[in-house]
Each structure stands twice: as C-alpha cells, then as structure tokens.
Design an enzyme around this catalytic site. Structure first.
Site, mmCIF file in Angstrom:
data_model
loop_
_atom_site.group_PDB
_atom_site.id
_atom_site.type_symbol
_atom_site.label_atom_id
_atom_site.label_comp_id
_atom_site.label_asym_id
_atom_site.label_seq_id
_atom_site.Cartn_x
_atom_site.Cartn_y
_atom_site.Cartn_z
ATOM 1 N N GLU A 93 0.806 -1.218 0.000
ATOM 2 C CA GLU A 93 0.000 0.000 0.000
ATOM 3 C C GLU A 93 0.843 1.274 0.000
ATOM 4 O O GLU A 93 0.310 2.369 -0.182
ATOM 5 C CB GLU A 93 -0.934 -0.013 1.212
ATOM 6 C CG GLU A 93 -2.028 -1.075 1.086
ATOM 7 C CD GLU A 93 -2.943 -1.131 2.289
ATOM 8 O OE1 GLU A 93 -2.548 -0.644 3.365
ATOM 9 O OE2 GLU A 93 -4.055 -1.667 2.152
ATOM 10 N N GLU A 124 7.286 -22.050 7.647
ATOM 11 C CA GLU A 124 7.820 -21.190 8.702
ATOM 12 C C GLU A 124 8.879 -21.872 9.551
ATOM 13 O O GLU A 124 9.541 -21.220 10.349
ATOM 14 C CB GLU A 124 6.685 -20.706 9.600
ATOM 15 C CG GLU A 124 6.064 -21.784 10.461
ATOM 16 C CD GLU A 124 4.955 -21.230 11.331
ATOM 17 O OE1 GLU A 124 5.096 -21.331 12.555
ATOM 18 O OE2 GLU A 124 3.962 -20.710 10.803
#
Length: 310
Positions: A93, A124
């Site tokens: 953004e 992960e």
C-alpha cells in the site's frame, strides 16, 4: 503449525501467553451471535492499550528507519502466515499512498507469494529459508529488516534476523509474547502484550490486530519523517485510478485555493505530480523549477515552500 524441538533453543509453543486459554471466552460455543461479537469486541478493546505501552519503541524504530531510507536503505518486512501477510499488505500500500518505489518497502512471507492466499504452514519452520530470502535481496547495511512473529519464535523469521544482523542491517522485531528469542535478538523490540486470544492460539485475532496497528505506525511515521505528507495530506499520492485522481485534485484544491477545474488543469501540466503542482501554484514558477527546488530540498514540500518564500 508444527512445533520445533526444544534442543534448538526455541521455547515450546504451549508456554506462550498467546497460546493459553482465555477464561472470558471459555464458553464461546454456547453464546448467542450477539454475545460472540460482544466477547470478541471486548478482547479487541485491549489491543490499543497494549500498543500504547510500546509507543516509545515504535517511535525509535521510525526515526532509525527514516535515517536509513534517506540514504537509500530499504524497509523489509518478513513473517509467516498472518504475520507475513500483514507485512505484504503494508508494503503493497505504500507505493500508491506515498509514491515509494516498489523495491523501497518489501514484504516477504514464508512459502513465497502463494502463501499470501493459501496456507503453507510448514514453510515457517526453516531458518535457512528466511536467510535465503534476504540473500536474494542482496541485503546491505542501510536496510532495515522487520521480523514479524506473534509467537516471537518462528524459525523462518529468526533465521532472517540472524542474517540481517550479520550484514549490519537494522533489525526490528514485532512479537506478542514477552522474552521471546525474537525480542532478544533484534536491535529494537516492539512487543504489545495482548494476552490470550479469544480462540486459543488464533493469533490472527488480537495479535494480528496489534501487528497491523504497529505496521501502520512504522510505515506512516517513516513516510511523514521523509516528507511524504504535507500536514496530514498524502502529497506523494500516485493517481493510478479515478479515486486517487480525485484525491490528488482535492489535495491541490485544499493547499492552493484553486477550484476543481483549475486543479485538474494544473495536475495535467505537471504530469499528475501533486507536490510539483502545489509549488507551481503557490510560488508561481514553472514545473521544471518546482521539480528542481523539490529535489534540492529532499522532496519535502513544506521545507521547499518555506525556503522559497523566505
């Protein structure tokens, strides 16, 4: 999520505050819909209080990130699951909002781009993968790496932070559990303690909300320090659609006193550059002079206007 053996020095997941059972929601499956959302809202109300307690660390991080970015450094978020997605969201953004280059603020997630929409939970568990992501980016000392892990123990994130420190980059950690390996490893630790989740272990809830709030502050605060705003207006907005075109037009109107048609014409003459348009109107110079003056003052609109008016 698979756990990591204790021999690797990572605390058991069962020991984490975010993994304990929340007595306030122990009977949530017996609640009415209204009672469910009331219980969730009551837990969410604790998040802002937890974030408030870590604001000094967030402010320190913003100042140090901005110092590095002024010299060409990058801001790099890295996380797994929800944490990784939040980092990617914040990074994605910034270009339209603040006019940053796509490679200035980067979001990385365990499992790669596919993990933004599909769970790749085992990714992960690899510290080597985290290190590899930063190696591919050719990390340098001026960069900042923000490790995001609600648990504070995610191997992918810890591997990335360890490598970042070895390269002299600034390291920041965002976790929601105290005394975690991530907190101990980074230069600046941001640890909002939100407590047990409404659904035990579901850190996309309060932990995710706290992380999102902190990330909003990190990017927004850094951009403000870099002169990406004038007052509270996003004067580096990139008008890539109708809504953003109208936003740019409104900003020019508010800061110059022009009407909508005049502001639109001015923006066309400056190729949509909001800052340039404001300087042209306020100081009655050509777009070329406006751009040169902005560049001479690190593209800070307020400083440029004050310097040219003095």
């Amino acid at each position: 999520m698979s756990d990591v053996p204790q021999s690797e020095g990572i605390p058991a997941i069962s020991a984490l505050a975010t993994e304990t059972s929340n007595p306030a929601t122990a009977d949530i499956d017996r609640m009415s819909p209204l009672e469910i959302v009331q219980a969730l809202n009551a837990e969410d109300a604790r998040v802002a209080q937890a974030v408030e307690l870590v604001l000094p660390a967030v402010a320190q991080a913003i100042e140090e990130i901005a110092t590095r970015m002024r010299q060409g450094g990058r801001l790099i978020y890295i996380g797994a699951g929800t944490s990784g997605r939040l980092g990617i969201l914040d990074a994605s953004e910034c270009p339209p909002t603040f006019g940053t280059a796509p490679d200035q603020i980067v979001g990385l997630i365990a499992g790669g781009p596919i993990a933004t929409a599909n769970a790749v939970e085992d990714a992960e568990d690899s510290p080597v993968a985290g290190r590899g992501e930063l190696e591919r980016l050719q990390l340098v000392m001026l960069d900042t790496v923000v490790g995001i892990a609600a648990s504070g123990r995610t191997p992918y994130v810890l591997g990335a932070i360890e490598y970042a420190k070895s390269q002299g980059a600034l390291t920041i950690g965002i976790a929601c559990n105290q005394h975690s390996p991530l907190e101990q490893q980074v230069d600046i630790a941001i640890v909002p303690l939100v407590g047990p989740e409404a659904i035990t272990g579901s850190t996309r809830l309060k932990s995710g909300t706290a992380q999102k709030m902190v990330l909003n502050m990190l990017s927004t605060g850094t951009m403000v320090l870099l002169g990406k705003t004038y007052g509270n207006m996003m004067v580096d907005v990139v008008a890539t659609n109708y809504k953003l075109e109208q936003r740019a037009n409104n900003i020019v109107q508010w800061t110059t006193g022009l009407d909508r048609e005049q502001a639109a014409a001015l923006l066309r003459s400056t190729q949509g550059e909001t800052k340039t348009a404001i300087v042209v109107s306020r100081l009655h110079v050509s777009p070329e002079v406006a751009r040169a003056q902005l560049a001479a003052h690190n593209h800070n609109l307020r400083i440029t206007l004050e310097a040219m008016q003095s």
